[in-house]
Design an enzyme around this catalytic site. Structure first.
Site, PDB file in Angstrom:
ATOM      1  N   GLY A  11      33.233 -13.963   6.479  1.00  0.00           N
ATOM      2  CA  GLY A  11      33.494 -12.891   7.440  1.00  0.00           C
ATOM      3  C   GLY A  11      34.891 -12.316   7.439  1.00  0.00           C
ATOM      4  N   LEU A  87      24.274 -10.397   2.187  1.00  0.00           N
ATOM      5  CA  LEU A  87      23.720 -10.568   0.847  1.00  0.00           C
ATOM      6  C   LEU A  87      22.245 -10.193   0.710  1.00  0.00           C
ATOM      7  CD1 LEU A  87      25.457 -13.914  -0.207  1.00  0.00           C
ATOM      8  CD2 LEU A  87      26.250 -11.557  -0.477  1.00  0.00           C
ATOM      9  N   ASN A 104      27.861  -0.194   3.324  1.00  0.00           N
ATOM     10  CA  ASN A 104      28.028  -1.476   2.625  1.00  0.00           C
ATOM     11  C   ASN A 104      29.313  -1.459   1.807  1.00  0.00           C
ATOM     12  OD1 ASN A 104      27.153  -4.087   1.561  1.00  0.00           O
ATOM     13  ND2 ASN A 104      26.803  -3.020  -0.365  1.00  0.00           N
ATOM     14  N   HIS A 106      30.943  -3.247  -1.647  1.00  0.00           N
ATOM     15  CA  HIS A 106      30.578  -4.019  -2.841  1.00  0.00           C
ATOM     16  C   HIS A 106      31.845  -4.279  -3.658  1.00  0.00           C
ATOM     17  CE1 HIS A 106      27.999  -5.524  -6.039  1.00  0.00           C
ATOM     18  NE2 HIS A 106      28.762  -4.848  -6.879  1.00  0.00           N
ATOM     19  N   GLU A 176      39.651  -4.712  -0.291  1.00  0.00           N
ATOM     20  CA  GLU A 176      38.506  -4.506   0.610  1.00  0.00           C
ATOM     21  C   GLU A 176      38.955  -4.423   2.059  1.00  0.00           C
ATOM     22  OE1 GLU A 176      35.160  -7.153   0.287  1.00  0.00           O
ATOM     23  OE2 GLU A 176      35.319  -7.235  -1.892  1.00  0.00           O
TER      24      GLU A 176
END
Length: 204
Positions: A11, A87, A104, A106, A176
């Site tokens: 997380g 996932l 999302n 990736h 990210e």
């Protein structure tokens, strides 16, 4: 704007969104965190910030998982859903119900190293073995395919010769944590417009 975040693991991407909201960078509220795995630390992170948590263990629910997830999402009725290391590939019914509302992240530059079987360290291992010089991360809207939805943002990460798969993973994760909150900010401010396969970032 009310958001639901879905995560399967540690997380840290969720934490980046929580931090951005608490700092006032994102004007939104996370109304729930959902995980498909028992013991996912993402749920503990949410609890520490007073966020409601739901665990739908995929291994136990099996073929009922997608149906139960859709029921929960319809009950929560969020304005947006963020997949932050989630996932499980969502059913077509869920995607259609929340069309252009599911985002999302990736850990590669789509369309490279993506699709079924490419998740987590498997992505970084494949990147390492292929010998590419650059990788990165991609934030995209979710459609009925696996990592095939319209791309919102991408950020490039340079791979050095001495980098291991673990080192690559660390570099990408750091990026990210910047790119995902920015994408969520744009989404919550209504600055993303989907036109076919392209996402335009609107300036007001």
């Amino acid at each position: 704007m009310n958001l639901v975040v879905m995560a399967s693991g540690n997380g840290t991407d969720l934490q980046s969104i929580i931090d951005a909201i608490e700092k006032g960078y994102i004007n939104a509220r996370i109304i729930a965190v959902i995980s498909d795995k028992k013991g996912a630390y993402a749920l503990e992170r949410a609890k520490k910030h007073g966020i409601a948590t739901y665990c739908l263990p995929k291994k136990e629910l099996k073929e009922n998982f997608q149906r139960e997830l859709l029921k929960l999402l319809e009950k929560l009725n969020p304005d947006g859903i963020i997949l932050a290391g989630f996932l499980t590939i969502l059913s077509e019914e869920i995607v259609q119900t929340f069309e252009n509302k599911i985002i999302n992240i990736h850990p590669s530059l789509i369309p490279a190293f993506c699709g079924k079987g490419f998740y987590g360290m498997k992505v970084h291992q494949a990147v390492y073995e292929y010998g590419v010089k650059y990788t990165g991360c991609t934030v995209h809207f979710v459609d009925s395919g696996a990592d095939t939805g319209p791309i919102i943002l991408q950020e490039v990460v340079k791979i050095d010769e001495e980098d291991t798969p673990e080192a690559i993973a660390k570099k990408v994760l750091e990026v990210e944590h910047k790119v995902l909150p920015y994408a969520v900010k744009l989404f919550t401010e209504g600055k993303l417009k989907v036109e076919g396969r392209k996402v335009k970032i609107l300036e007001f």
